[in-house]
Write an enzyme that holds these catalytic residues in place. Structure first.
Site, short mmCIF file in Angstrom:
data_model
loop_
_atom_site.label_atom_id
_atom_site.label_comp_id
_atom_site.label_asym_id
_atom_site.label_seq_id
_atom_site.Cartn_x
_atom_site.Cartn_y
_atom_site.Cartn_z
N GLY A 152 -7.49 8.70 13.74
CA GLY A 152 -6.41 9.33 14.50
C GLY A 152 -6.26 10.81 14.26
O GLY A 152 -5.65 11.51 15.07
N HIS A 173 -0.04 10.89 -4.42
CA HIS A 173 -0.25 12.22 -5.03
C HIS A 173 0.90 13.16 -4.66
O HIS A 173 1.10 14.17 -5.31
CB HIS A 173 -1.58 12.81 -4.61
N ARG A 198 0.90 -1.15 0.00
CA ARG A 198 0.00 0.00 0.00
C ARG A 198 0.93 1.19 0.00
O ARG A 198 1.66 1.44 0.97
CB ARG A 198 -0.89 -0.03 1.25
N LEU A 199 0.99 1.92 -1.10
CA LEU A 199 1.91 3.05 -1.24
C LEU A 199 1.23 4.32 -0.73
O LEU A 199 0.19 4.73 -1.26
CB LEU A 199 2.34 3.22 -2.69
N ASP A 200 1.84 4.89 0.28
CA ASP A 200 1.26 6.04 0.96
C ASP A 200 1.23 7.28 0.05
O ASP A 200 2.22 7.58 -0.63
CB ASP A 200 2.12 6.33 2.20
N GLU A 204 -2.61 4.87 -1.99
CA GLU A 204 -3.44 5.90 -1.39
C GLU A 204 -3.34 7.11 -2.30
O GLU A 204 -2.23 7.57 -2.60
CB GLU A 204 -2.95 6.27 0.02
N ASP A 241 -11.13 7.56 -0.37
CA ASP A 241 -11.56 8.27 0.83
C ASP A 241 -12.93 8.91 0.63
O ASP A 241 -13.68 9.11 1.59
CB ASP A 241 -10.56 9.39 1.17
#
Lengths: 570, 570
Positions: B400, B269, B264-266, B303, B328
């Site tokens: 969070g 963008h 999962r690549l943060d 993401e 999202d």
């Protein structure tokens, strides 16, 4: 609400069929906007609409009136989309009705791009008058020379009267000292009547350092990206819709209202846009719509320092759909082959094998490591036809960015000049000449500005000195701010009639005529070509064919006689 | 020289078949490089090779040894590609031989991505021990719950022992306090034996603020682009070849040496790359090569805050070839529909019609004007299958990043919690749970760090306070630096056995089981779906079908009984 809503709001002052002015301003973050008409006691209030647009329909402003916008009841500024700034970049806008020009180019149809033979002109130095009108007087000369398209360096209003054009700050306004919008329309009309296309150089990657009032109106720039000119133009950040619309409308205006045949978009590698639809792609899409409405043909040509054919690939392949791009690498390889010292960006180019590669692959670097760029550079562009690449042996940058602005002919032997000219004109790519090269004009093309801000002028002067500090032994860098530097850069029109200039001019005419008439030179593409080179003898053989004809160009870049083997083509 | 030369140089300390260490370092701008082995008087000189690589083959370093690089005879720094930092981010690297791990997952074959039911885990707070080993003890529980893949928040070494993971500074090193590289290998092996896939969250868009020594080795960052974390990672500027290789090798390492099933690549963008081949596309191409060599299947999930399907479109369509992306917007629409206040980024979401649009189009904004982003946002993604989108009702960020870290269940009625869970699990997209949501864990998931630099710790503490200054009346933001904040965020494993937690847990199990077994829920894609919604009654009808079966989900987000019309499907 999708972006089609923007069609309701085309910024500017336009006159409708009843003669009323329809005023639209985009200023999303101001609280109040008015128009102040000069010399009369008129103030027109604008009404805030959605998305930060302000509008009014009024009788209080007429074509020819001078006006400014007053923002928040305080600052008075010229119109971001003003077409004319008769008093310069700090003065008021003049309301213009571009439809008033009476066109007589109804028989003109743009040349196929493949037939373009380009000729780059700096309006201010092309003639002693430095105007559009004086270019018109040279059209018969250009027609006889054989070129099919002139390319005007940027004409957007810049500070003062002397500038290459890349310091323009009013992208919609035509430089007053050149002749303003009417002068440009008149020139284009005259070109079309002589069967010459007009390319206009436009700058969408930055604005000049003096007189840029756009940030007062909205977030035209973003700190997300840094460019050599500071913050990048805002094509993908908050409020980018207004900025995108601004430049799209600018491109369309030149085609629609000025009958410009092609745009040359300056340094598009400095346009930073991560939107789903890149701004160049969107300009292409909007231009396609315009062309299908008018039935006219227009081209988009980009200056690109990336060796990335995404820019010129068609929309359906995910490309940006630009018609063509400049390839500086052909120039660099050619110049080094012709003896240029391998310093600076020339250090990546190793002479004749690279020239052969440029003929073969357009991009010299298509994946190799570039010592100068310190990275692997470029991708292959095998499938892009020859007509997508523009080549030259010099241009305004390559000449003017030398300390003393020497044209290539000041640096080469007589024979080498001829060879270099032929290398360009016999290539399968689209050739471009830089004004005066066809008669080996001895005057330089220097870097000059006429900023009216004395501090800025001084810093440009100092910057230029510093840039060439290493060349101290060759003398001082000419003062870019001095009018003399500008005047020294003008073409000398009595020369083409004198030797040795007239001999060279005739040679250029012959080469151009050959290119336009010979079945191979006229028709053969990149696939009907074979190039071989020999580093030892500094020779190159360019074989091109079409149907049953073949042309063999034997090029000897050495200073001696050489024997050349002509490879057999199967 | 093209980029295939880079295959000669894979940075790191590797042990060859004869047991010798092969050391490769990329440090293009240093003048001298050595390896210093801790506790012994050993210094190994490295030899400069092309492109800024330094190499040595030596017997002087063995697996388990601690070492640092000494640059220019001065600074001693851990290895940029060290796999283990047993003394933390400021300490020496440990030489590791990842092949020493004995795998017993030979029968494992990655699930089809369509069958992924994701479960996001923060290793430090998932269990009281906060280690990989303690996750293993919960695998039977997870298997019984029915999820098919766990997703580990980043495990790259970060400062101290408490961190979400996005402050990692050693992308190749597995956090020592979690169990280090061997611990991760052991966990993945155990998961595979339980038929559970493992997704690893990796951060390629920035490094953390403490212990980032990469700039000492080379230009890993560029000032060309600004990101929320400062200068961007250098993917396209000078020397970018070394940086690109670094992250490509990182991705491949997890798949090859750790048997990770998906990355999962943060926040991709924030990866700024104008190269002809975007770094994500290049990672895809390199992973395809690895997969064809090993016959194993791996996925790349991103993401992405862009609503731009270029990222997930296949390579042949000009896309970057990512397998899937988080959306999202589904979350935001769902949360607002369930009563969340429309402030901040929620302000763009208007409840049930937007939830319906998320079901239908994945992207809620696919060209509309976004008030929050102040631009037209997104493009259509009609042709991308449901399995390319990951949805959730909460995740580490969404929980969070609230001041008090409340999980969604602290904010909703019991019935609404169930409805929200079903909205996710019955959608055609890939569902993801956030650890503990399945038993409505009452503990918060708070923001916590354990920077060892006191000034930095203080500035994070202050920043957090400031961020939530407007929420003053709801109390103080918990101190992110305090260990208490971390401990408060741990799951309470005695709860799933107690009411009302066990009821909710059973409900989740049933929903998951239904999703995995019902012919419609298992098979129907985006085209076999119809969504209708009614703003007045706050109801939504989701109809999905496959072959002759149909599922009708009636969702009532109001607090009253409602009558719902079931539209007829032709």
């Amino acid at each position: 609400m999708d972006s089609s809503i923007l069609n309701k709001y085309k910024p500017g002052v336009r006159f409708n069929s009843t003669g009323q002015a329809e005023i639209v301003l985009w200023a999303p973050e101001v609280q109040k906007a008015e128009v102040v008409v000069s010399g009369r006691d008129e103030t027109i209030s604008l009404t805030r609409q959605e998305l930060g647009y302000w509008t009014a329909t009024t009788d209080k402003i007429k074509p020819g009136d001078l006006y400014k916008f007053r923002l928040n009841g305080e600052k008075e500024l010229s119109d971001p989309v003003s077409l004319s700034l008769p008093e310069g970049v700090h003065g008021p806008s003049k309301a213009v009705k571009p439809d008033d020009f009476v066109w007589s180019d109804g028989n003109w149809y743009n040349h196929p791009l493949d037939e373009y033979i380009l000729y780059e002109i700096h309006t201010g130095t092309f003639t002693s008058e430095g105007t559009f009108a004086s270019i018109e007087e040279k059209l018969d000369y250009l027609k006889e020379l054989g070129i099919t398209a002139i390319e005007l360096m940027p004409v957007a209003q810049f500070p003062g009267e002397r500038n290459w054009g890349y310091d323009g700050v009013a992208p919609f306004a035509v430089q007053n000292s050149y002749g303003g919008p009417e002068g440009l329309q008149h020139l284009v009309n005259a070109c079309h009547r002589k069967n010459i296309a007009v390319i206009l150089d436009v700058v969408y990657n930055h604005l000049g350092p003096e007189g840029n009032y756009l940030p007062e109106f909205g977030p035209y720039f973003t700190s997300k990206y840094n460019t050599p000119w500071g913050n990048a133009v805002n094509f993908d950040d908050e409020y980018s819709y207004g900025v995108r619309q601004y430049f799209i409308e600018n491109a369309l205006m030149w085609f629609r209202d000025f009958h410009i045949d092609a745009l040359r978009l300056d340094a598009v590698h400095a346009i930073k846009d991560f939107s789903p639809t890149h701004i160049l792609r969107e300009i292409r899409m909007e231009l396609d719509k315009l062309m299908s409405e008018t039935g006219r043909k227009h081209y988009l040509i980009v200056e690109l320092d990336l060796n990335d054919n995404r820019f010129i690939n068609p929309l359906e392949k995910g490309g940006y759909g630009m018609d063509a791009q400049w390839i500086d690498e052909f120039h660099h390889a050619l110049r080094v082959t012709a003896g240029e010292e391998q310093t600076g960006y020339y250090s990546d180019f190793h002479g004749i094998t690279h020239l052969a590669k440029a003929y073969q692959d357009a991009y010299v670097y298509d994946g190799q490591f570039s010592e100068h760029r310190k990275k692997f550079f470029g991708i292959k562009a095998d499938e892009n036809p020859a007509g997508q690449f523009i080549v030259f042996s010099q241009n305004h940058d390559q000449v003017g960015n030398r300390m003393c602005g020497e044209r290539i002919n000041r640096l080469l032997s007589f024979e080498m000049k001829k060879l270099v000219a032929a290398s360009v004109l016999l290539s399968p790519y689209l050739p471009m000449l830089f004004m005066g090269e066809e008669w080996v004009e001895p005057n330089p093309f220097l870097y000059f500005v006429s900023h009216t801000d004395p501090q800025l002028a001084e810093s440009v002067r100092e910057g230029r000195k510093e840039e060439f500090a290493d060349f101290h032994e060759q003398g001082e860098a000419p003062d870019p701010v001095s009018e003399k530097t500008f005047l020294q850069s003008k073409l000398q029109w009595h020369l083409p009639g004198q030797e040795p200039h007239s001999t060279v001019l005739n040679y250029y005419k012959k080469l151009i005529s050959l290119r336009k008439t010979h079945p191979v030179l006229k028709n053969a593409g990149r696939k009907e070509m074979r190039v071989s080179s020999d580093q030892t003898t500094e020779t190159l053989v360019l074989q091109r064919w079409y149907e049953n004809s073949m042309v063999v160009c034997l090029m000897n870049f050495s200073e001696k006689e050489q024997q050349i083997m002509i490879p057999e083509i199967k």
